[in-house]
Design an enzyme around this catalytic site. Sequence first.
Site, PDB file in Angstrom:
ATOM      1  N   LYS A 156      16.288   1.312  -6.520  1.00  0.00           N
ATOM      2  CA  LYS A 156      17.146   0.449  -5.692  1.00  0.00           C
ATOM      3  C   LYS A 156      17.013  -1.027  -6.083  1.00  0.00           C
ATOM      4  O   LYS A 156      17.999  -1.730  -6.257  1.00  0.00           O
ATOM      5  CB  LYS A 156      16.803   0.609  -4.192  1.00  0.00           C
ATOM      6  N   ARG A 215      16.255   1.842   7.189  1.00  0.00           N
ATOM      7  CA  ARG A 215      15.434   3.005   6.891  1.00  0.00           C
ATOM      8  C   ARG A 215      15.315   3.946   8.078  1.00  0.00           C
ATOM      9  O   ARG A 215      14.663   4.987   7.953  1.00  0.00           O
ATOM     10  CB  ARG A 215      14.023   2.548   6.514  1.00  0.00           C
ATOM     11  N   ARG A 223       5.243   1.432 -12.169  1.00  0.00           N
ATOM     12  CA  ARG A 223       5.981   0.200 -11.826  1.00  0.00           C
ATOM     13  C   ARG A 223       5.103  -1.049 -11.890  1.00  0.00           C
ATOM     14  O   ARG A 223       3.982  -1.064 -11.417  1.00  0.00           O
ATOM     15  CB  ARG A 223       6.549   0.345 -10.417  1.00  0.00           C
ATOM     16  N   ARG A 251       1.008  -5.384  -9.994  1.00  0.00           N
ATOM     17  CA  ARG A 251       1.266  -4.040  -9.485  1.00  0.00           C
ATOM     18  C   ARG A 251       1.056  -4.040  -7.983  1.00  0.00           C
ATOM     19  O   ARG A 251       0.192  -4.759  -7.486  1.00  0.00           O
ATOM     20  CB  ARG A 251       0.321  -3.026 -10.142  1.00  0.00           C
ATOM     21  N   ARG A 258       4.842   7.556   1.962  1.00  0.00           N
ATOM     22  CA  ARG A 258       6.174   6.942   1.886  1.00  0.00           C
ATOM     23  C   ARG A 258       7.272   7.981   1.707  1.00  0.00           C
ATOM     24  O   ARG A 258       8.348   7.859   2.272  1.00  0.00           O
ATOM     25  CB  ARG A 258       6.202   5.917   0.748  1.00  0.00           C
TER      26      ARG A 258
HETATM   27  P1  ADP Z   1       9.904   0.931  -2.144  1.00  0.00           P
HETATM   28  O1  ADP Z   1      10.382   0.002  -3.211  1.00  0.00           O
HETATM   29  O2  ADP Z   1       8.749   1.752  -2.568  1.00  0.00           O
HETATM   30  O3  ADP Z   1      11.014   1.716  -1.520  1.00  0.00           O
HETATM   31  P2  ADP Z   1       9.792  -1.323  -0.312  1.00  0.00           P
HETATM   32  O4  ADP Z   1       9.414  -2.494  -1.115  1.00  0.00           O
HETATM   33  O5  ADP Z   1      11.225  -1.187   0.065  1.00  0.00           O
HETATM   34  O6  ADP Z   1       9.269   0.002  -1.006  1.00  0.00           O
HETATM   35  O7  ADP Z   1       8.933  -1.280   1.025  1.00  0.00           O
HETATM   36  C1  ADP Z   1       7.529  -1.375   0.994  1.00  0.00           C
HETATM   37  C2  ADP Z   1       6.972  -1.102   2.391  1.00  0.00           C
HETATM   38  O8  ADP Z   1       7.492  -2.075   3.304  1.00  0.00           O
HETATM   39  C3  ADP Z   1       7.377   0.236   3.001  1.00  0.00           C
HETATM   40  O9  ADP Z   1       6.518   1.292   2.611  1.00  0.00           O
HETATM   41  C4  ADP Z   1       7.268  -0.073   4.491  1.00  0.00           C
HETATM   42  O10 ADP Z   1       5.920  -0.096   4.918  1.00  0.00           O
HETATM   43  C5  ADP Z   1       7.783  -1.499   4.563  1.00  0.00           C
HETATM   44  N1  ADP Z   1       9.247  -1.569   4.763  1.00  0.00           N
HETATM   45  C6  ADP Z   1      10.171  -2.087   3.905  1.00  0.00           C
HETATM   46  N2  ADP Z   1      11.406  -2.013   4.402  1.00  0.00           N
HETATM   47  C7  ADP Z   1      11.279  -1.422   5.628  1.00  0.00           C
HETATM   48  C8  ADP Z   1      12.213  -1.046   6.644  1.00  0.00           C
HETATM   49  N3  ADP Z   1      13.532  -1.255   6.511  1.00  0.00           N
HETATM   50  N4  ADP Z   1      11.707  -0.468   7.765  1.00  0.00           N
HETATM   51  C9  ADP Z   1      10.392  -0.245   7.930  1.00  0.00           C
HETATM   52  N5  ADP Z   1       9.471  -0.561   7.007  1.00  0.00           N
HETATM   53  C10 ADP Z   1       9.905  -1.146   5.855  1.00  0.00           C
HETATM   54  P1  ADP Z   2      12.898   1.096  -5.578  1.00  0.00           P
HETATM   55  O1  ADP Z   2      13.366  -0.313  -5.319  1.00  0.00           O
HETATM   56  O2  ADP Z   2      13.931   2.116  -5.176  1.00  0.00           O
HETATM   57  O3  ADP Z   2      11.558   1.387  -4.994  1.00  0.00           O
HETATM   58  P2  ADP Z   2      12.507   0.188  -8.346  1.00  0.00           P
HETATM   59  O4  ADP Z   2      13.800  -0.456  -8.729  1.00  0.00           O
HETATM   60  O5  ADP Z   2      11.362  -0.684  -8.028  1.00  0.00           O
HETATM   61  O6  ADP Z   2      12.759   1.265  -7.145  1.00  0.00           O
HETATM   62  O7  ADP Z   2      12.134   1.189  -9.541  1.00  0.00           O
HETATM   63  C1  ADP Z   2      10.930   1.949  -9.521  1.00  0.00           C
HETATM   64  C2  ADP Z   2      10.381   2.040 -10.943  1.00  0.00           C
HETATM   65  O8  ADP Z   2      11.229   2.870 -11.728  1.00  0.00           O
HETATM   66  C3  ADP Z   2      10.294   0.718 -11.688  1.00  0.00           C
HETATM   67  O9  ADP Z   2       9.138   0.723 -12.491  1.00  0.00           O
HETATM   68  C4  ADP Z   2      11.569   0.699 -12.554  1.00  0.00           C
HETATM   69  O10 ADP Z   2      11.381  -0.061 -13.747  1.00  0.00           O
HETATM   70  C5  ADP Z   2      11.755   2.162 -12.871  1.00  0.00           C
HETATM   71  N1  ADP Z   2      13.159   2.565 -12.950  1.00  0.00           N
HETATM   72  C6  ADP Z   2      14.190   2.130 -12.181  1.00  0.00           C
HETATM   73  N2  ADP Z   2      15.337   2.754 -12.512  1.00  0.00           N
HETATM   74  C7  ADP Z   2      15.016   3.625 -13.514  1.00  0.00           C
HETATM   75  C8  ADP Z   2      15.772   4.575 -14.289  1.00  0.00           C
HETATM   76  N3  ADP Z   2      17.083   4.763 -14.083  1.00  0.00           N
HETATM   77  N4  ADP Z   2      15.107   5.297 -15.218  1.00  0.00           N
HETATM   78  C9  ADP Z   2      13.792   5.119 -15.430  1.00  0.00           C
HETATM   79  N5  ADP Z   2      13.017   4.242 -14.742  1.00  0.00           N
HETATM   80  C10 ADP Z   2      13.627   3.505 -13.796  1.00  0.00           C
END
Ligand code: ADP
Ligand code: ADP
Length: 215
Positions: free
Chosen positions: A13, A88, A127, A160, A172
């Site tokens: 995303k 979410r 990541r 990280r 998660r």
């Molecule tokens: P990811 O990229 O792994 O989807 P995010 O960066 O979006 O994770 O979120 C990291 C953490 O922040 C989540 O595991 C949760 O604890 C909190 N968080 C983020 N967005 C929300 C939301 N809309 N509602 C509740 N908790 C959230």
């Molecule tokens: P989210 O915001 O949904 O948690 P991220 O954009 O942070 O996801 O992506 C999670 C990890 O996967 C990052 O290390 C990113 O570089 C990698 N990634 C994202 N899109 C792709 C893809 N289409 N194929 C392979 N790796 C990807």
Amino acid sequence: MNIILLGPPGAGKGTQARLLVEKHGFVQLSTGDMLRAARTSGTEMGKQVAAVMDRGDLVTDEIVIGLIAEQLDTGAGAKGVIFDGFPRTLAQADALSELLTGRGARLDAVVEMRVDDEAVIRRISGRFTCDRCGEVYHDDTKRPADPEACDKCGENKFKRRADDNADSVRTRLLAYYRETSPLIGYYYAKGQLRSVDGMGEIDAVHTAIESALRP
Ligand code: ADP
Ligand code: ADP
Ligand code: ZN
């Protein structure tokens, strides 16, 4: 355009949101980024959510809805907003709808990124991000061209996330299936859902999202 990117943690995303921002000048609103910023700056709220985030549970609806409301009030999203990681829960989805309506805006599309669970785990485990500009990288699929410098801003400092570990990832994913995946049915029923295959390479997913956004 106001768009939600919906998908499990690690679906891509944030990566796709940044591409849409570059291309269209939209504003990316990531509640995850806002919460991490609150932790870094040491606010009371930041301290309150730290343990919950590290565990991989969701923080309260009240907190994240408040963060989004605040951002919408800055007016920065006039050209369009990409909601990344929000809503979410169903309560957050209802709140967003009210926030937009109250500001004379509306939701144009909800893009569901379909990625299977093994890929999610692989993506999260590799990541890392640029400490200055937030560019998202991966050990296998997206390394910076020069390992010592961010492709986007040249910074030589990467980080990280503390919650990108096996235990937190399981929590998660559970939170995603329990609380967030019902939003797929919710937006489908409202006629706003567009699903794309998130398993391809980053550029291919971007192309799929662009075509899903065309009327
Ligand atoms: P990811 O990229 O792994 O989807 P995010 O960066 O979006 O994770 O979120 C990291 C953490 O922040 C989540 O595991 C949760 O604890 C909190 N968080 C983020 N967005 C929300 C939301 N809309 N509602 C509740 N908790 C959230
Ligand atoms: P989210 O915001 O949904 O948690 P991220 O954009 O942070 O996801 O992506 C999670 C990890 O996967 C990052 O290390 C990113 O570089 C990698 N990634 C994202 N899109 C792709 C893809 N289409 N194929 C392979 N790796 C990807
Ligand atoms: Zn950078």
